[in-house]
Motif scaffolding. Structure first.
Motif, PDB file in Angstrom:
ATOM      1  N   VAL A 170    -106.073  27.857  38.233  1.00 54.31           N
ATOM      2  CA  VAL A 170    -105.686  29.109  38.898  1.00 54.31           C
ATOM      3  C   VAL A 170    -104.670  28.851  40.019  1.00 54.31           C
ATOM      4  O   VAL A 170    -104.804  29.340  41.135  1.00 54.31           O
ATOM      5  CB  VAL A 170    -106.924  29.888  39.406  1.00 54.31           C
ATOM      6  CG1 VAL A 170    -106.568  31.365  39.593  1.00 54.31           C
ATOM      7  CG2 VAL A 170    -108.067  29.781  38.429  1.00 54.31           C
ATOM      8  N   ASN A 172    -101.615  29.771  39.799  1.00 50.99           N
ATOM      9  CA  ASN A 172    -100.699  30.920  39.831  1.00 50.99           C
ATOM     10  C   ASN A 172     -99.268  30.590  39.426  1.00 50.99           C
ATOM     11  O   ASN A 172     -98.405  31.452  39.460  1.00 50.99           O
ATOM     12  CB  ASN A 172    -100.718  31.539  41.240  1.00 50.99           C
ATOM     13  CG  ASN A 172    -100.386  33.000  41.219  1.00 50.99           C
ATOM     14  OD1 ASN A 172     -99.229  33.340  41.046  1.00 50.99           O
ATOM     15  ND2 ASN A 172    -101.366  33.870  41.368  1.00 50.99           N
ATOM     16  N   CYS A 174     -97.996  30.004  36.525  1.00 48.84           N
ATOM     17  CA  CYS A 174     -97.592  30.749  35.328  1.00 48.84           C
ATOM     18  C   CYS A 174     -97.283  32.207  35.674  1.00 48.84           C
ATOM     19  O   CYS A 174     -96.299  32.768  35.185  1.00 48.84           O
ATOM     20  CB  CYS A 174     -98.681  30.678  34.267  1.00 48.84           C
ATOM     21  SG  CYS A 174    -100.287  31.207  34.878  1.00 48.84           S
ATOM     22  N   CYS A 221     -96.816  25.344  33.999  1.00 52.00           N
ATOM     23  CA  CYS A 221     -98.239  24.979  34.097  1.00 52.00           C
ATOM     24  C   CYS A 221     -98.403  23.482  34.359  1.00 52.00           C
ATOM     25  O   CYS A 221     -97.891  22.660  33.605  1.00 52.00           O
ATOM     26  CB  CYS A 221     -98.960  25.370  32.808  1.00 52.00           C
ATOM     27  SG  CYS A 221    -100.720  25.024  32.865  1.00 52.00           S
ATOM     28  N   PRO A 222     -99.147  23.123  35.412  1.00 53.37           N
ATOM     29  CA  PRO A 222     -99.272  21.696  35.736  1.00 53.37           C
ATOM     30  C   PRO A 222    -100.367  20.993  34.945  1.00 53.37           C
ATOM     31  O   PRO A 222    -100.559  19.788  35.084  1.00 53.37           O
ATOM     32  CB  PRO A 222     -99.624  21.720  37.222  1.00 53.37           C
ATOM     33  CG  PRO A 222    -100.342  23.016  37.429  1.00 53.37           C
ATOM     34  CD  PRO A 222     -99.782  23.993  36.417  1.00 53.37           C
TER      35      PRO A 222
HETATM   36  S1  SF4 Z   1    -100.112  27.560  35.607  1.00 50.26           S
HETATM   37 FE1  SF4 Z   1    -101.659  26.757  34.241  1.00 50.26          FE
HETATM   38  S2  SF4 Z   1    -103.264  25.981  35.572  1.00 50.26           S
HETATM   39 FE2  SF4 Z   1    -101.945  27.284  36.843  1.00 50.26          FE
HETATM   40  S3  SF4 Z   1    -102.891  29.313  36.750  1.00 50.26           S
HETATM   41 FE3  SF4 Z   1    -101.432  29.251  35.106  1.00 50.26          FE
HETATM   42  S4  SF4 Z   1    -102.565  28.575  33.314  1.00 50.26           S
HETATM   43 FE4  SF4 Z   1    -103.805  28.097  35.110  1.00 50.26          FE
END
Ligand code: SF4
Ligand code: SF4
Ligand code: SF4
Ligand code: FES
Length: 956
Positions: A170, A172, A174, A221-222
């Motif tokens: 989470v 954020n 994305c 996304c990391p």
């Molecule tokens: S970027 Fe990836 S890890 Fe981060 S909130 Fe979005 S889906 Fe989840």
């Protein structure tokens, strides 16, 4: 050019400021632009502060608390990603306390994370894993038995990536990528605290949400939460090569991440100058066609199109093609054959095809698909401004205050540029849309057009004249600019013309169907709102007055002084990846490379000396003239590289009749396309992944295409043209495409300074690039126009001959959709069909009701040229009286309907205006039945292809 697989991530975006600040980080002095975060300052100085929610493509968010630092004289531990660097600051990024805090944060993350690193697809390329290592996490004191998300269900709905909620931290990233980079706002974080999860739309699967599959969230996304399915299947790549997307005219730069010679994924290059790290669903994901089983990898010949194909060696196929061309010329004369240059192939390949026609064929019968899209741009901009190309960089839109989009649908056709444009609109720039349809840009999340002028198709020139009328009669002109930069007399004539009452919005209201009040409002905003830029597409050019409308656009820009600096300009959004390049390198029958007319003896002599032949001083045949001449019996042979004229050109039945009349058609393509079904020689083409070369995008930007795998059919396209020329007795000898570019540069003043070495060094170059502009020319016409003084040209509105009547009461206009591309040969062979599996006829509910048409029902579309049957889609995006379709599927026969009407100056077809009637039906049209039979027979003939004894060992 091999690249590092992972580029450095500075954590927060670069700031531009004239002011600098110097601070001390871990005892080291670092100087950065004011506004730079401490995190980025540290990274620029070589110190990497741990981070998870920050990445340098997005504004900082400050949620993960991993990047805490100590600042002398300040209490607490501020987040380095959200804290700006200040003059004299003393920062410590490492201390026992910071270490303990970070470890604590990581412990919390890991306690709710599957411990499957060894079998996770992101293993080795996961920031969470990296941070666990960096923070020295060795144990999780809370254990793993507490409340967690480990059983969360995977969303596999998107064909290209998965969402595994059990791995989500989470952060954020994305959500912010979807908002900031893409501008779609498809994602939210639903729930609060422990319950919070990433959610597409209203807790929908990705495929049911607003997501357009651009991949920005996956990129951001990391963790392994959002991950490409190809990576899951194939594992992490081991090397990468930077190349250029082969789809649209945006020309995005990508890193092809490879395992040996197999592509694992295509990742938008962060330093790509056209796309700055962004992509759309086509370039990012729809590359599987390159290895599709339908690829034809062996040369084939046949003497009649009713004969089965016969697989032969390259030698036999090329000998046969050359002998046929020579036989035809002997029998019907030198001008009885010609060639078509592909706007999908590289500049070097296009250059060689036109060179082959002008040398080995000995005529100027060469043309390109720009004939049917942007030839009016070439003509109109050359007449008014002096150069047949757009004036800006895409980045320039960041400085626009008013953006006028006319006859273009960038969110579907030029998506990465659309995202940039929407970003600027969210920052406050004003938008004017001139389009018959309610395109997405008119209203989308956080974007609302100030003015939408829903004109009737075919009335662009009337609309442009009424906008100019308001600007002239209300005294909104840039008089100083006009006086200094433009021809006086032409301006005065134009001014007096547009000021005529017949050009007023009130008088033109009947013609355009748009209220005078709206037109006046839009004109005032355009002229007085600051930097105003015009972006236009095929909705301007593909008309009987396409060239006139382009000149009308240039007039508007000159009248308001919106040329020659950042944020303004005239910007044609080119369709295919290399349509700009194919025009630049001499694909038109009347022009040698660099837009120099064949009648100009100095230019001709230059090429005659270099090529060692005599060049004909008269222009050759344009594509439609080739068809007419074929039906007359005087044009008998065609070398068609990488174009599917049967599907893409108007009035299909006329095109197929012309092709059927020819004696030797040589098609060079990667698939058995619609045109190849009429061919006698098939030469297997190579995809963009299989060759070196360059593409030139809509910004005049020349970018390298780099070979990432060997050509599947042995030769790259340029090598095939070389061999054909040699067999025709004209010697071509190039060891590498760089030598072809060197020749183009030698012979073309606007390309004098271009070389592969410089392209590798600079990343890309916008032409003109020569001694006057060694690094290229981002913005054109800065101090003066290329032609000296800008020339206003009178643009009198002339209604098209294509009139609506009682028999044909509706107007059909055509266009594209995001997931498909042009004739669909590539995208139809990818999972993109999941978004668009057939062409539909969009019709206003009112028109549908009048005809008893229901949503999803079959309808016949009947025009003066022909008829076809499609499924109807009821849509309020249409205005009553106008219907719309795409032409991505051959069986739809959209171009069976379109007529041969064309632009008066360039013959560009009037695709955008066809009078039609639409009625409910229950079965396919006669043409479709005939097409199905013909296509089935041709596939059977292909299936019968047999390998004949061959001496050529080059084809295994
Ligand atoms: S970027 Fe990836 S890890 Fe981060 S909130 Fe979005 S889906 Fe989840
Ligand atoms: S793929 Fe693009 S549009 Fe879809 S959710 Fe991700 S960022 Fe948004
Ligand atoms: S915007 Fe155009 S060039 Fe960029 S990825 Fe999409 S199709 Fe390719
Ligand atoms: S990286 Fe700074 S708070 Fe997450």
């Amino acid at each position: 050019m091999l690249e590092q697989l992972n580029e450095k991530d500075f954590g927060t975006p670069k700031r531009i400021s004239e002011q600098e600040v110097t601070l001390e980080i871990d005892g080291m002095q670092v100087t950065v632009a004011a506004g730079t975060s401490i995190m980025r300052a540290a990274a620029e100085g070589g110190v990497n502060v741990p981070k998870l929610c920050a990445t340098d493509s997005l504004e900082p968010f400050g949620s993960c608390r991993l990047c805490l630092v100590e600042i002398e004289g300040r209490k607490g531990y501020p987040a380095s990603c959200t804290t700006p660097a200040e003059q004299g600051m003393k920062v410590r990024t490492q201390s026992p306390k910071l270490q303990a805090l970070r470890k604590g944060v990581m412990e919390l993350y890991i306690s709710d994370h599957p411990l499957d690193c060894l079998t996770c697809a992101a293993n080795g390329n996961c920031e969470l894993q990296d941070m666990a290592g960096v923070t020295g996490l060795r144990e999780v004191r809370y254990g793993y038995g507490g409340e967690n998300h480990l059983d969360s269900k995977k969303d596999e709905s998107n064909p290209y990536f998965t969402y595994d909620a059990s791995k989500c931290i989470v952060c954020n990233r994305c959500v912010r990528a979807c908002e900031e980079t893409q501008g779609t706002y498809a994602l939210t974080i639903s729930g609060r605290g422990f319950e919070s999860r990433v959610s597409p739309g209203q807790d929908q699967p990705f495929m049911d949400s607003e997501c357009v599959s651009c991949g920005a969230c996956v990129q951001a996304c990391p963790t392994a939460t959002l991950l490409e399915k190809t990576v899951i299947e194939m594992g992490q790549a081991e090397h990468s090569v930077v190349t250029t997307c082969a789809y649209c005219g945006v020309g995005c730069s990508f890193k092809a991440e490879m395992k040996g010679s197999e592509v694992v994924r295509m990742v938008p290059a962060k330093d790509g100058q056209a796309n700055e790290g962004h992509s759309c669903v086509k370039g990012r994901f729809a590359w599987g066609y390159a290895t599709h089983k339908d690829r034809i990898l062996k040369p084939m010949i046949r003497s009649k199109i009713t004969d089965p194909w016969q697989e032969v060696s390259w030698d036999e196929a090329l000998d046969y093609a050359a002998a046929e061309f020579r036989r035809i010329q002997k029998k019907y004369g030198r001008d009885s054959i010609g060639g078509i240059v592909s706007s999908r192939c590289t500049n070097e390949e296009g250059y060689l095809v036109q060179k082959l026609v002008r040398t080995a064929f000995g005529n100027n019968n060469v043309d390109t698909c720009a004939r049917v899209c942007h030839s009016p741009t070439g003509y109109g901009l050359k007449q008014t401004l002096g150069e047949s190309a757009g004036t800006q960089t895409f980045k320039s839109v960041e400085h626009s205050d008013v953006i006028l989009v006319i006859g273009a649908n960038p969110t579907d056709a030029h998506p990465v540029f659309a995202s940039r444009m929407k970003k600027r609109l969210r920052e406050g720039a004003k938008l004017i849309v001139i389009d018959p349809r309610h395109i997405d840009l008119v209203r989308s999340p956080h974007v609302q057009a100030e003015f939408h002028l829903p004109l009737k198709p075919g009335t662009n020139v009337a609309m442009l004249s009424s906008l100019a009328h308001v600007i002239v009669t209300e005294g909104l002109m840039a008089t100083d600019f006009i006086a200094q930069r433009c021809e006086d007399k032409a301006f005065e004539q134009w001014r007096d013309f547009v000021a005529l009452p017949e050009n007023s919005p009130e008088a033109m209201q009947q013609v355009t169907g748009v209220s005078a009040e709206l037109v006046r409002g839009a004109a005032r905003l355009f002229a007085t709102g600051g930097n105003a830029a015009i972006y236009y597409g095929l909705g301007v050019t593909e008309h009987a007055q396409g060239s006139t409308a382009v000149m009308g656009i240039a007039n508007l820009a000159m009248a308001t002084g919106n040329i020659g600096r950042e944020g303004v300009g005239v910007n044609p959004l080119r369709g295919q990846n290399n349509v700009q390049g194919s025009c630049d390198i001499g694909s038109f029958p009347h022009e040698l490379p660099g837009y120099r007319h064949v009648s100009d003896s100095t230019t001709r002599h230059l090429f005659e000396q270099a090529w060692g032949v005599e060049i004909q001083p008269e222009p050759g045949l344009r594509i439609p003239n080739m068809f007419d001449a074929a039906l007359d019996g005087s044009f008998r042979g065609l070398y068609c590289q990488g174009e599917d004229i049967v599907q893409s050109d108007p009035n299909t039945q006329h095109v197929t009749a012309a092709l059927s009349a020819m004696e030797c058609i040589v098609v060079q393509d990667i698939f058995m396309n619609e045109t190849a079904m009429y061919a006698h020689v098939f030469l297997p083409g190579s995809s963009f992944l299989e060759k070196d070369g360059t593409f030139t995008n809509a910004e005049r930007r020349i970018s390298r295409v780099r070979k990432v795998m060997p050509p599947k059919a042995v030769y790259a396209d340029w090598e095939v043209t070389v061999q054909l020329a040699n067999r025709l007795g004209y010697r071509m000898d190039y060891a590498h495409p760089s030598e072809i570019m060197d020749e183009i540069a030698r012979l073309t003043p606007t390309f004098h300074g271009v070389s592969y070495e410089k392209l590798d060094r600079l990343g890309s170059i916008q032409w003109p690039c020569n001694d006057d502009a060694p690094l290229g020319t981002p913005i054109m016409h800065v101090d003066q126009f290329v032609r000296g003084k800008g020339k206003f040209i009178i643009t009198k509105y002339v209604a098209t001959d294509e009139k609506v009547t009682r028999k044909f009461p509706l107007i059909l206009t055509t266009g594209r959709i995001l997931s498909q591309y042009n004739v669909g040969a590539q995208t139809r062979r990818t999972e993109n069909v999941q978004w668009h599996e057939q062409d539909l006829l969009e019709i206003h509910p009112h028109d549908a009701e009048e005809r008893g048409i229901r949503d999803g029902g079959w309808v016949s579309i009947h025009s003066r040229a022909g008829d076809t049957v499609l499924r109807a889609k009821l849509s309020e995006r249409m205005q009553p009286g106008v219907v719309y379709t795409t032409f991505h599927f051959p069986e739809s026969g959209a171009n069976v309907i379109t007529t041969e009407n064309s632009d008066w100056a360039t013959n560009c077809p009037e695709y955008k205006v066809t009078a039609v009637q639409v009625m409910p039906v229950t079965e396919p049209s006669e043409w479709q039945k005939k097409y199905t039979r013909f296509s089935r027979v041709q596939h059977e003939l292909l299936g019968k292809a047999k390998l004949s004894p061959s001496k050529d060992k080059s084809v295994a």
